[in-house]
Design a protein around this motif. Structure first.
Motif, PDB file in Angstrom:
ATOM      1  N   MET B   1      37.954  41.032  42.962  1.00 52.30           N
ATOM      2  CA  MET B   1      37.407  41.031  44.332  1.00 52.30           C
ATOM      3  C   MET B   1      37.584  42.412  44.935  1.00 52.30           C
ATOM      4  O   MET B   1      38.676  42.784  45.345  1.00 52.30           O
ATOM      5  CB  MET B   1      38.181  40.003  45.179  1.00 52.30           C
ATOM      6  CG  MET B   1      38.032  38.591  44.677  1.00 52.30           C
ATOM      7  SD  MET B   1      36.411  37.960  45.051  1.00 52.30           S
ATOM      8  CE  MET B   1      36.665  37.253  46.666  1.00 52.30           C
ATOM      9  N   SER B   2      36.504  43.167  44.952  1.00 56.95           N
ATOM     10  CA  SER B   2      36.646  44.545  45.402  1.00 56.95           C
ATOM     11  C   SER B   2      35.403  45.024  46.126  1.00 56.95           C
ATOM     12  O   SER B   2      34.292  44.651  45.759  1.00 56.95           O
ATOM     13  CB  SER B   2      36.877  45.463  44.209  1.00 56.95           C
ATOM     14  OG  SER B   2      38.056  45.098  43.568  1.00 56.95           O
ATOM     15  N   LYS B   3      35.633  45.840  47.099  1.00 57.27           N
ATOM     16  CA  LYS B   3      34.539  46.452  47.831  1.00 57.27           C
ATOM     17  C   LYS B   3      34.186  47.776  47.184  1.00 57.27           C
ATOM     18  O   LYS B   3      35.048  48.477  46.678  1.00 57.27           O
ATOM     19  CB  LYS B   3      34.964  46.729  49.271  1.00 57.27           C
ATOM     20  CG  LYS B   3      34.832  45.559  50.190  1.00 57.27           C
ATOM     21  CD  LYS B   3      34.937  45.988  51.642  1.00 57.27           C
ATOM     22  CE  LYS B   3      35.944  47.108  51.871  1.00 57.27           C
ATOM     23  NZ  LYS B   3      36.237  47.357  53.284  1.00 57.27           N
ATOM     24  N   GLY B  30      32.657  40.678  45.605  1.00 57.99           N
ATOM     25  CA  GLY B  30      31.999  39.566  44.935  1.00 57.99           C
ATOM     26  C   GLY B  30      30.490  39.569  45.052  1.00 57.99           C
ATOM     27  O   GLY B  30      29.827  38.658  44.556  1.00 57.99           O
ATOM     28  N   GLU B  31      29.962  40.597  45.657  1.00 54.88           N
ATOM     29  CA  GLU B  31      28.519  40.624  45.871  1.00 54.88           C
ATOM     30  C   GLU B  31      27.795  41.081  44.600  1.00 54.88           C
ATOM     31  O   GLU B  31      28.321  41.876  43.816  1.00 54.88           O
ATOM     32  CB  GLU B  31      28.200  41.583  47.022  1.00 54.88           C
ATOM     33  CG  GLU B  31      26.904  41.260  47.716  1.00 54.88           C
ATOM     34  CD  GLU B  31      26.664  42.182  48.912  1.00 54.88           C
ATOM     35  OE1 GLU B  31      25.780  41.866  49.712  1.00 54.88           O
ATOM     36  OE2 GLU B  31      27.353  43.204  49.043  1.00 54.88           O
ATOM     37  N   THR B 187      32.503  41.710  41.831  1.00 49.60           N
ATOM     38  CA  THR B 187      31.515  42.599  42.432  1.00 49.60           C
ATOM     39  C   THR B 187      30.675  43.238  41.322  1.00 49.60           C
ATOM     40  O   THR B 187      31.230  43.750  40.358  1.00 49.60           O
ATOM     41  CB  THR B 187      32.231  43.706  43.227  1.00 49.60           C
ATOM     42  OG1 THR B 187      33.227  43.092  44.031  1.00 49.60           O
ATOM     43  CG2 THR B 187      31.260  44.481  44.081  1.00 49.60           C
ATOM     44  N   SER B 188      29.350  43.196  41.460  1.00 52.11           N
ATOM     45  CA  SER B 188      28.503  43.685  40.375  1.00 52.11           C
ATOM     46  C   SER B 188      27.370  44.556  40.908  1.00 52.11           C
ATOM     47  O   SER B 188      26.804  44.269  41.952  1.00 52.11           O
ATOM     48  CB  SER B 188      27.883  42.520  39.609  1.00 52.11           C
ATOM     49  OG  SER B 188      28.881  41.662  39.127  1.00 52.11           O
ATOM     50  N   ALA B 202      19.741  39.210  42.531  1.00 51.45           N
ATOM     51  CA  ALA B 202      20.429  39.934  43.600  1.00 51.45           C
ATOM     52  C   ALA B 202      20.870  39.035  44.747  1.00 51.45           C
ATOM     53  O   ALA B 202      20.152  38.131  45.161  1.00 51.45           O
ATOM     54  CB  ALA B 202      19.513  41.029  44.140  1.00 51.45           C
ATOM     55  N   ASP B 203      22.089  39.302  45.246  1.00 49.53           N
ATOM     56  CA  ASP B 203      22.419  38.843  46.586  1.00 49.53           C
ATOM     57  C   ASP B 203      21.720  39.788  47.559  1.00 49.53           C
ATOM     58  O   ASP B 203      21.096  39.367  48.509  1.00 49.53           O
ATOM     59  CB  ASP B 203      23.927  38.910  46.827  1.00 49.53           C
ATOM     60  CG  ASP B 203      24.664  37.897  45.965  1.00 49.53           C
ATOM     61  OD1 ASP B 203      24.089  36.822  45.727  1.00 49.53           O
ATOM     62  OD2 ASP B 203      25.787  38.182  45.530  1.00 49.53           O
ATOM     63  N   ARG B 204      21.882  41.055  47.273  1.00 52.13           N
ATOM     64  CA  ARG B 204      21.116  42.054  48.016  1.00 52.13           C
ATOM     65  C   ARG B 204      20.485  43.035  47.036  1.00 52.13           C
ATOM     66  O   ARG B 204      21.068  43.371  46.013  1.00 52.13           O
ATOM     67  CB  ARG B 204      22.021  42.794  49.003  1.00 52.13           C
ATOM     68  CG  ARG B 204      22.234  41.995  50.282  1.00 52.13           C
ATOM     69  CD  ARG B 204      22.882  42.844  51.344  1.00 52.13           C
ATOM     70  NE  ARG B 204      24.135  43.419  50.891  1.00 52.13           N
ATOM     71  CZ  ARG B 204      24.625  44.581  51.354  1.00 52.13           C
ATOM     72  NH1 ARG B 204      23.949  45.271  52.246  1.00 52.13           N
ATOM     73  NH2 ARG B 204      25.775  45.037  50.905  1.00 52.13           N
ATOM     74  N   LEU B 205      19.325  43.498  47.449  1.00 51.32           N
ATOM     75  CA  LEU B 205      18.515  44.344  46.592  1.00 51.32           C
ATOM     76  C   LEU B 205      18.430  45.715  47.253  1.00 51.32           C
ATOM     77  O   LEU B 205      18.215  45.797  48.458  1.00 51.32           O
ATOM     78  CB  LEU B 205      17.128  43.702  46.547  1.00 51.32           C
ATOM     79  CG  LEU B 205      16.150  44.033  45.461  1.00 51.32           C
ATOM     80  CD1 LEU B 205      16.778  43.765  44.119  1.00 51.32           C
ATOM     81  CD2 LEU B 205      14.920  43.163  45.619  1.00 51.32           C
TER      82      LEU B 205
END
Ligand SMILES: Nc1ncnc2c1ncn2[C@@H]1O[C@H](COP(=O)(O)OP(=O)(O)OP(=O)(O)O)[C@@H](O)[C@H]1O
Ligand SMILES: [Mg+2]
Lengths: 283, 358
Positions: B1-3, B30-31, B187-188, B202-205
């Motif tokens: 779990m990392s930003k 985790g995004e 996080t990926s 994607a969670d976000r693109l």
């Protein structure tokens, strides 16, 4: 087998006739290459007088045992210190020394050139390649001076060291390393492998067959040295097999037997390494 | 779990190529972030800077608030999956997966347990003793992922990991990657130029264009509300239909076509009208006469390609539209259709700047 043949023909697009012609050419080439060796082996079983009167012989004679026995008990030189076993030992020390050191040095230098960020990489590489233009024979006099000043005269090192300055291995390894995908290094880097681990765990195992080929070639170079050992050693203890041939007389039965003995070790080496050797040349 | 945090990150290669020009981005713990963009836009460069495989010319990269610009790749605690797998060819699957752990000095038993667990998760436990050249492409890719998973890194980095697989396997692996990432919650960052992959994973693109982030957001948000012409044309398959047009205060006109219902657009500026293929419908009082050129049957739906008659032409080519319709709609080739669209769903862009106007 039939289907394999037709497959082969489909790929190469050749008829049976032209296959036969190709094979004939290959067989002719083989005979041409093997003939001198067969000639020597056959001649080594004849008496010296037969050889001197009738020249080299194609067919086996009846003096094999005598000739080989004479070679093995042969002694020469000042106080009889040149013996076949001594010469064999010298040849092995020198050839293995040249082979091991050439392989290790050229491997490491190529590794540094390919995988490290060196300044003037290109220049260094071409500088190393230039040594190909100066074979040992062309720098005898200078090299002799260097060896003398190092106090190495009449040592195995004096025979081995000058033969190492051959860029062929470096070039060969460099080309091989350049074919390794750069992602391999990157993956290893992310896996926590530093330069030494990368060398030991990845590059060395992937280069074993190439290293085998270089080893064999360098062994031959070391084994076949003639002029340089003669120049740099005055000591009978340093006689090699190749030099011994001159001593025993080439046009004699025992001389021929010694020639045969001399070509045996490189031959067996090649036999042992041949799978690696071909693999590394064909890839 | 990392930003992961990128601030004004730039990359200029020694040869002068400006691959990345000022990227700001915050990746939550985790995004699953996907970088998408055309070839050469700098996606890989950006990813490789996070991995530490490329130096950062300017700006800052942080993982969990720790500045990592000068931290060696091995100490960043990231794992990467490469397009060509980059497996160690002389090691077994087990060897490949355990190498990173071994280098970190983990005890053998622990390594074994982790490798076996990851192999089970990836369904490669039967291949642990094989070498990579005895595996299929899909299996190799699994091993490459296994190598990343066992490390339990803070961040997974993927550079087009599925590009070397055939279409069917790609879909399968795509789903599996998503499932794994959900399960492990790591996080990926994932690079691709396949926009289906981008949309679905994607969670976000982040859509990247010429070294800059053009727009970043949830995939569906980018699809529905593209900020620029570039994003609109990059996201969505089949591609959005584009029509060069001008506004005269009353009509949006393109060649002989006059489209009603548009207001508040700049006048006498070159504009581009964008309509998604599935926003078009067959309608007798529609705005676009279309001559059918090609009908592609995709199974559940058909894609009908044709020239819009009377529309302004970009160069010599006729303006082509794609019309997405149902399976049973099979018009004759060369026949004419009339297509309509909903003005409220149409997008209008500035042609020069690409900026979206409505
Ligand atoms: N090692 C390098 N040296 C110099 N320029 C480079 C280097 N690597 C990439 N570039 C340049 O940087 C730009 C971005 O490259 P990058 O590999 O990041 O693109 P990409 O978005 O990953 O493209 P693709 O989808 O084709 O993989 C390109 O213009 C490329 O030519
Ligand atoms: Mg790339």
């Amino acid at each position: 087998m039939a289907s394999h043949d037709s497959q082969y023909q489909a790929v190469v697009g050749k008829s049976r006739l032209s296959t036969a012609v190709a094979h004939a050419i290959l067989v002719a080439g083989l005979v041409f290459l093997l003939a001198p060796i067969l000639l020597i082996i056959a001649s080594s079983t004849h008496s010296t007088s037969t050889l001197q009167l009738g020249g080299l012989q194609w067919l086996p004679g009846d003096r094999a045992i005598e000739n080989y026995a004479r070679v093995i008990s042969f002694e020469a030189g000042f106080s009889d210190r040149i013996t076949p076993m001594g010469m064999l030992g010298n040849s092995l020390i020198i050839a293995i020394g040249v082979a091991v050191l050439t392989t290790v040095l050229s491997f490491l230098s190529a590794y540094a050139m390919v995988f490290f960020r060196l300044p003037c990489k290109g220049f260094v590489f071409w500088f190393v390649m230039v040594t190909l233009l100066f074979p040992l024979e062309s720098r005898f006099v200078n090299t002799f001076g260097v060896v003398v000043s190092l106090g190495l005269i009449n040592t195995h090192a004096a025979i081995v060291l000058p033969a190492l300055a051959v860029a062929l291995g470096t070039f060969f390894f460099r080309q091989h390393f350049l074919t390794m995908p750069k992602e391999l290094i990157e993956a290893a880097t992310l896996d926590g492998a530093g330069p030494f681990r990368f060398l030991k765990d990845i590059v060395v195992p992937l280069s074993i067959s190439k290293a085998g080929a270089i080893f064999v070639i360098a062994f031959m170079i070391g084994w076949n040295q003639f002029l340089w050992p003669m120049m740099i050693s005055t000591n009978d203890d340093l006689y090699t097999l190749v030099r011994g041939i001159g001593l025993i007389g080439q046009e004699s039965g025992p001389g021929m037997a010694l020639v045969v003995i001399t070509i045996l070790p490189p031959f067996f080496l090649l036999l042992i390494f041949q799978r690696w050797f071909y693999k590394s040349l064909s890839v | 779990m990392s930003k992961v945090q990128l601030s004004n990150v730039t990359k200029t290669y020694p040869n002068g190529a400006e691959a990345v020009r000022g990227v700001d981005m915050e990746v939550e713990s985790g995004e699953f972030i996907v970088f998408v963009g055309p070839s050469g836009c700098g996606k890989s460069t950006l990813l490789r800077m996070v991995a530490g495989l490329e130096s950062v010319t300017d700006g800052q990269i942080q993982i969990d608030d720790r500045l990592i610009n000068d931290v060696s790749p091995a100490d960043r605690d990231v794992a990467m999956v490469f397009q060509n797998y980059a497996l160690y060819p002389h090691m077994t699957v087990h060897g490949n997966m355990s190498y990173g752990l071994k280098n970190r000095g983990m005890p053998k038993q622990e390594i074994n347990a982790k490798v076996v667990e990851a192999a089970k998760m990836l369904k490669i436990e039967d291949f642990l003793d094989r070498q990579p050249n005895q595996l299929s492409g899909g299996q190799r890719q699994r091993v490459a992922m296994g190598r990343a998973i066992v490390r339990e890194p803070k961040v997974f980095l993927f550079d087009e990991p599925l590009s070397n697989l055939d279409a069917k396997l790609r879909v399968q692996m795509r789903i599996e990657i998503k499932r794994l990432q959900r399960r492990m919650n790591v996080t990926s960052i994932y690079v691709t130029h396949d926009q289906t992959e981008a949309m679905t994973l994607a969670d976000r693109l982040a859509v990247i264009n010429e070294g800059k982030i053009e727009q970043m957001g949830a995939p569906i948000e980018l699809y529905n509300n593209p900020a620029t012409l570039f994003v609109a044309s990059f996201i969505g398959s089949p591609q959005i239909n584009l029509l060069p047009a001008m506004f005269d205060g009353q009509y949006l006109s393109s060649g002989d076509l006059k489209l009603e219902g548009f207001v508040d657009l700049p006048q006498s500026k070159e504009l581009v009208l964008g309509i998604r293929p599935d926003e078009l419908r067959l309608s007798d009082d529609g705005q676009f006469p279309m001559r059918v050129d090609i009908v592609e049957q995709h199974g559940s739906d058909n894609l009908i390609y044709g020239a819009i008659l009377g529309a302004e032409q970009e160069s010599d080519e006729e303006t082509e539209f794609c019309f997405k319709t149902s399976q049973d709609m099979l018009p004759e080739l060369e026949s004419n259709l009339t297509l309509g669209f909903d003005v409220d769903r149409a997008l209008v862009f500035h042609k020069d700047t690409g900026e979206r106007l409505r």
